[in-house]
Structure formats: structure tokens, C-alpha cells
Design a protein around this motif. Sequence first.
Motif, PDB file in Angstrom:
ATOM      1  N   HIS A  59     -18.276 -75.256 -11.980  1.00 13.10           N
ATOM      2  CA  HIS A  59     -19.318 -74.751 -11.082  1.00 13.10           C
ATOM      3  C   HIS A  59     -18.698 -74.384  -9.739  1.00 13.10           C
ATOM      4  CE1 HIS A  59     -23.273 -74.582  -9.053  1.00 13.10           C
ATOM      5  NE2 HIS A  59     -23.693 -74.271 -10.263  1.00 13.10           N
ATOM      6  N   ARG A  87     -23.400 -66.963 -13.424  1.00 16.40           N
ATOM      7  CA  ARG A  87     -24.488 -66.613 -14.339  1.00 16.40           C
ATOM      8  C   ARG A  87     -24.476 -65.138 -14.695  1.00 16.40           C
ATOM      9  NH1 ARG A  87     -29.441 -64.563 -13.629  1.00 16.40           N
ATOM     10  NH2 ARG A  87     -29.231 -64.641 -11.365  1.00 16.40           N
ATOM     11  N   THR A 141     -27.046 -81.789 -13.487  1.00 14.98           N
ATOM     12  CA  THR A 141     -28.068 -80.747 -13.363  1.00 14.98           C
ATOM     13  C   THR A 141     -27.446 -79.364 -13.492  1.00 14.98           C
ATOM     14  OG1 THR A 141     -29.438 -82.145 -11.940  1.00 14.98           O
ATOM     15  CG2 THR A 141     -29.848 -79.773 -11.859  1.00 14.98           C
ATOM     16  N   GLU A 142     -26.306 -79.165 -12.845  1.00 15.18           N
ATOM     17  CA  GLU A 142     -25.624 -77.875 -12.906  1.00 15.18           C
ATOM     18  C   GLU A 142     -25.097 -77.599 -14.313  1.00 15.18           C
ATOM     19  OE1 GLU A 142     -23.985 -78.074  -8.259  1.00 15.18           O
ATOM     20  OE2 GLU A 142     -22.731 -78.694  -9.945  1.00 15.18           O
ATOM     21  N   ARG A 144     -26.241 -78.586 -17.212  1.00 12.82           N
ATOM     22  CA  ARG A 144     -27.308 -78.179 -18.130  1.00 12.82           C
ATOM     23  C   ARG A 144     -27.658 -76.710 -17.938  1.00 12.82           C
ATOM     24  NH1 ARG A 144     -31.993 -82.487 -17.315  1.00 12.82           N
ATOM     25  NH2 ARG A 144     -31.220 -82.296 -15.173  1.00 12.82           N
ATOM     26  N   LYS A 145     -27.698 -76.261 -16.701  1.00 11.32           N
ATOM     27  CA  LYS A 145     -27.965 -74.855 -16.424  1.00 11.32           C
ATOM     28  C   LYS A 145     -26.846 -73.983 -16.989  1.00 11.32           C
ATOM     29  CE  LYS A 145     -28.443 -71.610 -12.553  1.00 11.32           C
ATOM     30  NZ  LYS A 145     -28.467 -71.465 -11.075  1.00 11.32           N
ATOM     31  N   MET A 146     -25.606 -74.389 -16.800  1.00 11.65           N
ATOM     32  CA  MET A 146     -24.473 -73.632 -17.310  1.00 11.65           C
ATOM     33  C   MET A 146     -24.527 -73.542 -18.827  1.00 11.65           C
ATOM     34  SD  MET A 146     -21.660 -75.379 -14.752  1.00 11.65           S
ATOM     35  CE  MET A 146     -20.185 -74.718 -15.525  1.00 11.65           C
ATOM     36  N   ARG A 148     -27.163 -73.628 -20.762  1.00 11.40           N
ATOM     37  CA  ARG A 148     -28.256 -72.734 -21.186  1.00 11.40           C
ATOM     38  C   ARG A 148     -27.957 -71.270 -20.891  1.00 11.40           C
ATOM     39  NH1 ARG A 148     -31.368 -76.222 -18.061  1.00 11.40           N
ATOM     40  NH2 ARG A 148     -31.794 -74.458 -16.655  1.00 11.40           N
ATOM     41  N   LYS A 149     -27.245 -71.009 -19.820  1.00  9.96           N
ATOM     42  CA  LYS A 149     -27.102 -69.641 -19.335  1.00  9.96           C
ATOM     43  C   LYS A 149     -25.691 -69.071 -19.561  1.00  9.96           C
ATOM     44  CE  LYS A 149     -30.737 -70.139 -15.850  1.00  9.96           C
ATOM     45  NZ  LYS A 149     -31.659 -69.212 -16.516  1.00  9.96           N
TER      46      LYS A 149
END
Length: 236
Positions: A59, A87, A141-142, A144-146, A148-149
Amino acid sequence: MHHAVSRLRQARLARSTKPFIARGSRAERCPQCRVVPGYCLCAWRPQVPSQAGMCLIMHDVEALKPTNTGWLIADVVADTYAFGWSRIEVDPQLLALLDDPTWQPYIVFPEEFGQGREVVQQVSAAPGKRPLFVLLDATWTEARKMFRKSPYLERFPVLSLSPEQLSRYTLRRSRRSDHFCTAEVGAMCLSLAGDEAASLALDDWLDAFSGHYLAAKFQRPINEDDALHQRLLALR
């Protein structure tokens, strides 16, 4: 020493428009081990061969944090690659690495988030391929976003770890004791791949880094003759 994470850090600093100030980042530090002078642990950095490779997708500011443990993986595992995450765009060199026929990538992430994807708990690379563990280096948190995206990762199996122990990492704390720092995850992956010596060395290197970092913070002495330092010294 200029490994993949240190190069990524330098590239991230070069494009910064203002100084990055993390907790502890104002102190003078050894550019190799990131510990303040007087507590440097470079003399104990282990040199251990490994069959597996590591791909760190980091990240935005993770490589800038003095407590980042992906750096420790790059210290120990020679075939470590590091890329910044975005992203909206993907580093072409990352895509080329994932397509390299000599590697079998595994996305290391909990099974509960792998719905609709192949989930495995063992490493079984095809003949002629070496395991490449893809670690999302970020806060939970970061990460999980990574996960998914990042559609370019969806074609690879998700490796779900089932560790029995709790995290030993003390420099940054997750709210959940079953969340592990990146170096701990890396050591578990090395063990699954049969790289037991490298796994143990990485665990010891994490313990040494944490011990020196905290000793410097609280101005405590380091016992350089203890079993941990002697094990690392034998791997020089």
C-alpha cells in the motif's frame, strides 16, 4: 544493500511532494536495518537460500514506515519483489512477474474472503515451477480493499493459512491476535514450501528487529550473546 523494498521506498520518496512523517520516522536510522545508531543489527543479518519467492504488493506509504516488516522478508529471501499498489493502474513489471512461467503465484489471504475463487491450504507447484507468494503488505483494512480491487490477481489460487500460534509482533498492533505481520506470514509460507531453514531465519530476524527497535526506543541494553543472536550469527 539495495533490495526490492528499499528500491521501492526510494522511488516513493522521490515522488513525494511533502515529507512523510510516521511515528518514529524523525529519528536518525541505519539505512540498512532502519534501527537507530547504537542498536544496529546489520551484523546479524542471516544469509539463507530458499526455493520460494516473495512478491510484496505494498500500500502507498507502507514502504516508508520504519516498522514495516516486508523489508525483513527482502533482507532474508533473495527472490523478493516489491511493487506499489494502485486501484487504477498496475505496474507492468508486476504483471510480467505473475506471467513468468517459472513461478506459481499464490495469493496469501484468509479463506473467508476467497468466495468464488480456488482456495488451497498447501503448496504444490507444478514441475519446473517455483512457488511465488503474493503478500498484500498493508493494514488489515487496506489489504481487504486491495484484495477486492485487484482483478489481475483473481486467476491465481488463494492460499489460506491456518496457524496455531498467535502473533508475536509488538511494534504495531492489530485489534485481532490472529492477524499477523507480513514477516510472520512470509515465514509461514516458506515453511509450507519446504524452506524450513529460511522460515526459521526469518522468524529470528523478526524477533531481532523487534528487540533492537524496542531496546532503542526505551534505551535498554541488548544482550548480543543470547541464543537468538548466536543463531543469527551462525547464518552469516
